[in-house]
Enzyme design. Structure first.
Site, PDB file in Angstrom:
ATOM      1  N   SER A  85      17.682 -92.959  61.034  1.00  0.00           N
ATOM      2  CA  SER A  85      16.590 -93.807  61.949  1.00  0.00           C
ATOM      3  C   SER A  85      17.410 -94.430  63.022  1.00  0.00           C
ATOM      4  O   SER A  85      16.991 -95.044  63.886  1.00  0.00           O
ATOM      5  CB  SER A  85      15.810 -94.656  61.160  1.00  0.00           C
ATOM      6  OG  SER A  85      16.705 -95.245  60.136  1.00  0.00           O
ATOM      7  N   ASP A 107      13.641-106.570  58.449  1.00  0.00           N
ATOM      8  CA  ASP A 107      14.499-105.653  58.804  1.00  0.00           C
ATOM      9  C   ASP A 107      15.689-105.999  59.876  1.00  0.00           C
ATOM     10  O   ASP A 107      15.616-106.532  60.803  1.00  0.00           O
ATOM     11  CB  ASP A 107      13.816-104.389  59.710  1.00  0.00           C
ATOM     12  CG  ASP A 107      14.780-103.135  60.207  1.00  0.00           C
ATOM     13  OD1 ASP A 107      15.839-103.206  59.945  1.00  0.00           O
ATOM     14  OD2 ASP A 107      14.034-102.340  60.672  1.00  0.00           O
ATOM     15  N   HIS A 156      17.748-102.192  61.493  1.00  0.00           N
ATOM     16  CA  HIS A 156      17.642-101.414  62.830  1.00  0.00           C
ATOM     17  C   HIS A 156      17.698-102.376  64.071  1.00  0.00           C
ATOM     18  O   HIS A 156      18.002-103.663  63.627  1.00  0.00           O
ATOM     19  CB  HIS A 156      16.172-100.897  62.902  1.00  0.00           C
ATOM     20  CG  HIS A 156      16.132 -99.758  61.697  1.00  0.00           C
ATOM     21  ND1 HIS A 156      15.647 -99.882  60.420  1.00  0.00           N
ATOM     22  CD2 HIS A 156      16.630 -98.379  61.839  1.00  0.00           C
ATOM     23  CE1 HIS A 156      15.817 -98.771  59.918  1.00  0.00           C
ATOM     24  NE2 HIS A 156      16.190 -97.839  60.662  1.00  0.00           N
TER      25      HIS A 156
END
Ligand SMILES: *[C@@H]1O[C@H](CO)[C@@H](O)[C@H](O)[C@H]1NC(C)=O
Ligand SMILES: *[C@@H]1O[C@H](CO)[C@@H](O)[C@H](O)[C@H]1NC(C)=O
Ligand SMILES: *[C@@H]1O[C@H](CO)[C@@H](O)[C@H](O)[C@H]1NC(C)=O
Length: 368
Positions: free
Chosen positions: A118, A339, A342
């Site tokens: 990702s 998160d 990311h």
């Protein structure tokens, strides 16, 4: 303009302004120029610091359609925007500004593919937004075919592709269960026809429990329940390196490996012990070093890359990303989870693409 050339020009212009006679009239090379020269070759664009630049970000993220809900921080209510206003400043030279139109013209008819987990998706979405900013929506076509999603910039025939692969090496369903085959890399057959390849893998090598997508590891003839994960990473990466050595045609394909993308869950790394996520971070760390130094995996990457006989460029984004504790979505994403792994788009991955662009234009000039 290439980094080296830009730097050479700035020095020459600088010398000319201070003492124009040095550049005029005769061919004597001054001692000053000689002393400066070695620096030219030495400029490492990955060493530097973050500086405020009010002309940033490079595009308006709300005008870029289809940013995934994981990365679209402004849309999901991030209240601050200082994190969008930093430019990476290498210590000894300047990076060229990302020029989307030049990118599309230069790579007309070419395919560029991001391959990995990702974090590659994050990187790919940023490049699409950067390029999108200079062309009409209607000229971009997107489709998915198996593991590959392609955005085609039709006016230029440029394809920006994403190949989803958590480990680069294979996972296969067998009678005993799912087997991670750390010495097999069958998708290389697909990758080797692409013009520019940008690889990344790391995030999944330490996954355990229900999120671990395999039941056994196969290493040669041995089937194992598990093994030291750093050793597994090194072995998997070596399989990839051997594939580059044997299968990539350097006349056609340029290969990049993206360094380890860091996360920010331990405040003691930036002098805030007790902090356990990135939710309060609105500014980068100043200076050019991070308290922990490089993670061990970054050394594994460097060691494995040394075994490759062909030209592979390490997109060495680890340290500059470690400094960006402010650039993660935290809870400003479409699923509301925390998160700090990311990165917001627009944001830090735009700089990764700026560095990719700088490396590509330096290579294009050398090779053609
Ligand atoms: C970004 O684009 C949106 C919609 O296209 C617009 O409303 C907004 O004012 C723009 N923001 C900036 C900073 O230009
Ligand atoms: C790449 O180009 C060089 C020089 O033109 C040539 O000698 C070499 O055989 C080529 N390699 C491949 C794998 O096509
Ligand atoms: C994030 O950190 C803050 C303060 O450091 C804490 O109050 C909060 O509970 C944390 N949130 C999550 C989801 O971990």
């Amino acid at each position: 303009m290439g980094v080296a050339l830009a730097y050479a020009c700035s020095i020459l212009v600088g010398i000319f302004v201070i003492c124009p006679w040095m550049c005029l009239g005769n061919n004597n090379i001054t001692s000053m120029q000689w002393r400066r020269q070695p620096q030219l070759k030495k400029c490492n664009v990955y060493e530097g610091s973050w500086v405020f630049d009010k002309s940033y970000p490079l595009y308006n993220s709300s005008a870029c359609p289809h940013i995934r809900k994981e990365f679209d921080c402004q849309k999901y209510g991030r209240p601050d925007n200082l994190y969008l206003k930093y430019r990476w400043q290498p210590q000894d030279c300047h990076l060229p500004r990302f020029d989307a139109r030049d990118f599309l013209e230069r790579f007309m008819g070419k395919k560029i593919m991001f391959i990995g987990d990702s974090v590659s998706l994050n990187h790919w979405q940023s490049l699409i937004c950067l390029l999108h900013a200079v062309v009409p929506d209607s000229s971009i076509e997107q489709h998915t075919d198996g593991s590959v999603t392609t955005s085609t910039f039709q006016d230029y025939g440029v394809s920006v592709m994403l190949f989803h692969s958590t480990y680069l090496v294979d996972i296969e369903e067998e009678q005993i269960g799912r087997v991670l085959k750390i010495d097999s890399i069958k998708n290389g057959q697909i990758w080797k026809d692409i013009d520019i390849l940008v690889f990344n893998t790391w995030l999944w090598w330490y996954r355990r429990g229900p999120k671990q997508p395999w039941d056994y590891i196969q290493d040669g003839d041995q089937i194992l329940q598990d093994m030291d994960r750093m050793v597994a990473f090194q072995k998997g990466l070596t399989t990839w390196a051997n594939w580059v050595n044997s299968d990539v045609n350097p006349n056609k394909t340029k290969v990049f490996f993206q360094g380890i993308s860091p996360s920010h869950y331990y405040g003691k790394e930036w002098n805030e012990p007790g902090v356990r996520n990135c939710s309060k971070e609105t500014q980068p760390i100043s200076g050019s070093t991070y308290s922990t130094g490089l993670p061990q995996a970054a050394y594994v990457v460097k060691d494995v890359l040394k075994t490759i006989t062909k030209t592979v460029h390490l997109l060495d984004i680890t340290t500059l990303s470690q400094l960006r504790k402010d650039a993660h979505p935290s809870s400003y994403n479409g699923f509301r989870g925390m998160d700090c792994t990311h990165w917001c788009v627009a944001g830090l991955p735009d700089t990764w693409n700026q560095l990719l662009y700088a490396a590509l234009i330096a290579k294009t000039r050398r090779n053609s």
